[in-house]
Design a protein around this motif. Sequence first.
Motif, short mmCIF file in Angstrom:
data_model
loop_
_atom_site.label_atom_id
_atom_site.label_comp_id
_atom_site.label_asym_id
_atom_site.label_seq_id
_atom_site.Cartn_x
_atom_site.Cartn_y
_atom_site.Cartn_z
N GLY A 162 13.59 11.46 2.30
CA GLY A 162 13.05 10.27 2.97
C GLY A 162 13.85 9.02 2.64
O GLY A 162 14.90 9.09 1.97
N ALA A 163 13.33 7.88 3.10
CA ALA A 163 14.04 6.60 2.93
C ALA A 163 14.25 6.30 1.45
O ALA A 163 15.37 6.01 1.02
CB ALA A 163 13.23 5.48 3.59
N VAL A 164 13.19 6.38 0.67
CA VAL A 164 13.30 6.08 -0.76
C VAL A 164 13.95 7.26 -1.49
O VAL A 164 14.90 7.11 -2.26
CB VAL A 164 11.89 5.78 -1.36
N GLY A 184 10.54 19.02 3.16
CA GLY A 184 9.66 19.84 3.99
C GLY A 184 10.34 20.68 5.05
O GLY A 184 9.65 21.18 5.95
N LYS A 188 16.43 19.68 5.98
CA LYS A 188 16.43 18.57 5.01
C LYS A 188 17.05 19.04 3.69
O LYS A 188 17.80 18.31 3.04
CB LYS A 188 15.01 18.06 4.78
N TYR A 203 9.30 22.79 -0.05
CA TYR A 203 7.97 22.97 -0.67
C TYR A 203 6.99 23.64 0.29
O TYR A 203 5.96 24.15 -0.13
CB TYR A 203 7.40 21.63 -1.16
N ASN A 227 6.73 10.65 -4.88
CA ASN A 227 6.50 10.03 -3.58
C ASN A 227 5.33 10.65 -2.84
O ASN A 227 4.91 10.14 -1.80
CB ASN A 227 7.74 10.19 -2.69
N CYS A 249 5.64 6.23 -7.35
CA CYS A 249 6.03 5.30 -6.28
C CYS A 249 5.05 5.37 -5.12
O CYS A 249 4.68 4.35 -4.54
CB CYS A 249 7.43 5.69 -5.82
N TYR A 255 -2.61 9.90 1.91
CA TYR A 255 -2.90 8.68 2.67
C TYR A 255 -3.86 8.89 3.84
O TYR A 255 -4.53 7.95 4.27
CB TYR A 255 -1.61 8.03 3.19
N PHE A 280 4.14 1.69 -9.72
CA PHE A 280 4.81 0.41 -9.54
C PHE A 280 4.82 0.03 -8.06
O PHE A 280 4.74 0.91 -7.19
CB PHE A 280 6.25 0.45 -10.08
N VAL A 282 7.16 -2.37 -5.40
CA VAL A 282 8.52 -2.94 -5.37
C VAL A 282 8.51 -4.46 -5.38
O VAL A 282 9.43 -5.08 -5.93
CB VAL A 282 9.32 -2.39 -4.16
N LEU A 325 6.41 9.67 10.24
CA LEU A 325 6.41 9.60 8.77
C LEU A 325 5.49 10.65 8.18
O LEU A 325 5.72 11.15 7.08
CB LEU A 325 5.92 8.22 8.30
N LYS A 330 11.54 13.80 10.77
CA LYS A 330 12.58 12.77 10.70
C LYS A 330 13.30 12.92 9.37
O LYS A 330 12.83 13.59 8.46
CB LYS A 330 11.97 11.38 10.85
#
Length: 339
Positions: A162-164, A184, A188, A203, A227, A249, A255, A280, A282, A325, A330
């Motif tokens: 992913g992005a991070v 996933g 990837k 995974y 993540n 993170c 979610y 944390f 950012v 997402l 993606k």
Amino acid sequence: MSLTSRNVNLKSIPDGMPTLDNFEIVNVDVVPAKDGEITVRNHWMSVDPYMRGRMTGIKSYADPFVVGEVMTGGAVGEIIHSGHPDFAVGDQVVHMNGWREVFTDNVDTMKAMGLRKIDTRMIPAQAYLGIAGMPGLTAYAGLYKVGEFEPGNTVLVSGAAGAVGSVVCQLAKADGGKVIGLAGSDDKCKWLESHGVDSAINYKTTENLSKSIAKAAPNGIDVYFENVGGAALEAAINNMAMFGRIAACGMISQYNNAAPEPGPSNLVNIVAKSLKIQGFIVTNYQNYAAEYVTKLGQLMAAGKIKSEETIEDGIDNAGTAFLRLFSGDKQGKMLVKLT
Ligand SMILES: NC(=O)c1ccc[n+]([C@@H]2O[C@H](COP(=O)([O-])OP(=O)(O)OC[C@H]3O[C@@H](n4cnc5c(N)ncnc54)[C@H](OP(=O)(O)O)[C@@H]3O)[C@@H](O)[C@H]2O)c1
């Protein structure tokens, strides 16, 4: 001159997984900038997992989006009218007035939310929403400041493509780490391994995630960059080395849960292995932005770090980009190209 914009409003609060019905495109008139204001035409906007938390109607670390109003988020665009001496027509800026094509806003209000000019000669504009922006700094802060990464450490990264996650993997590799990534899909995983990741684990298809991690990291994990949460966290805790650090993170697997899930069953390892777990945000690490950008520039120039992006075209597809997402359909940073 009359200006119009198409904006994306939050139409309703999602019940579990968001759907396209939660978003509504509306046409609005835009009044050109007066004193103290700028008018911006957005070229790119970001969709980010944290926005799901803002769609609940409940205040978390960021204010909730309001049903019936335009959503907000990171975007980059070009100034087309300026009523402020710090900004000129043609300047490229990064700011938080995303989810819309064109807008006018007060510069002081926007500065308080991070408005700044960007230099697109060396770094493409959209990278300021990814590797050179918030997700990149998140990766840097989480790996070095929270995870206390040191060369030679073994690092496990969930959401690794992913992005991070993709930035965490590349930073840790560039600094002499051994890196194991969780992702996933086989594609990837292949992409991760082609970017130096020592071992990438799908995974979704591995029979036993904990055993697969143990095989890839027989001496244990020194830093787990979290993540995803859920099963990934439990498998990571099983495999942490003594005095390991977990940089929490995000936990994207949680979610869209309608009800809270039970936590990992193996938390007793935190005591036995003397682990540290620290969450944390950012925004509390902005003071490291200059340090990160310097390091990023050096790594980019040396060809040791690359940006990966997936792009949806047009504001009509902003909702689709957001849903990707959570489907995982993606790679790297998910962006919407607006012009
Ligand atoms: N603390 C902070 O300040 C901060 C800042 C930015 C981001 N974050 C967090 O960092 C994490 C990554 O953010 P990002 O922007 O880089 O997003 P991202 O990884 O680019 O996109 C989300 C990825 O999460 C994975 N995913 C989605 N649903 C999942 C599920 N149910 N179980 C496991 N994996 C799932 C998918 O990848 P796969 O196909 O590999 O499953 C998907 O591509 C998120 O948790 C986000 O909230 C935190």
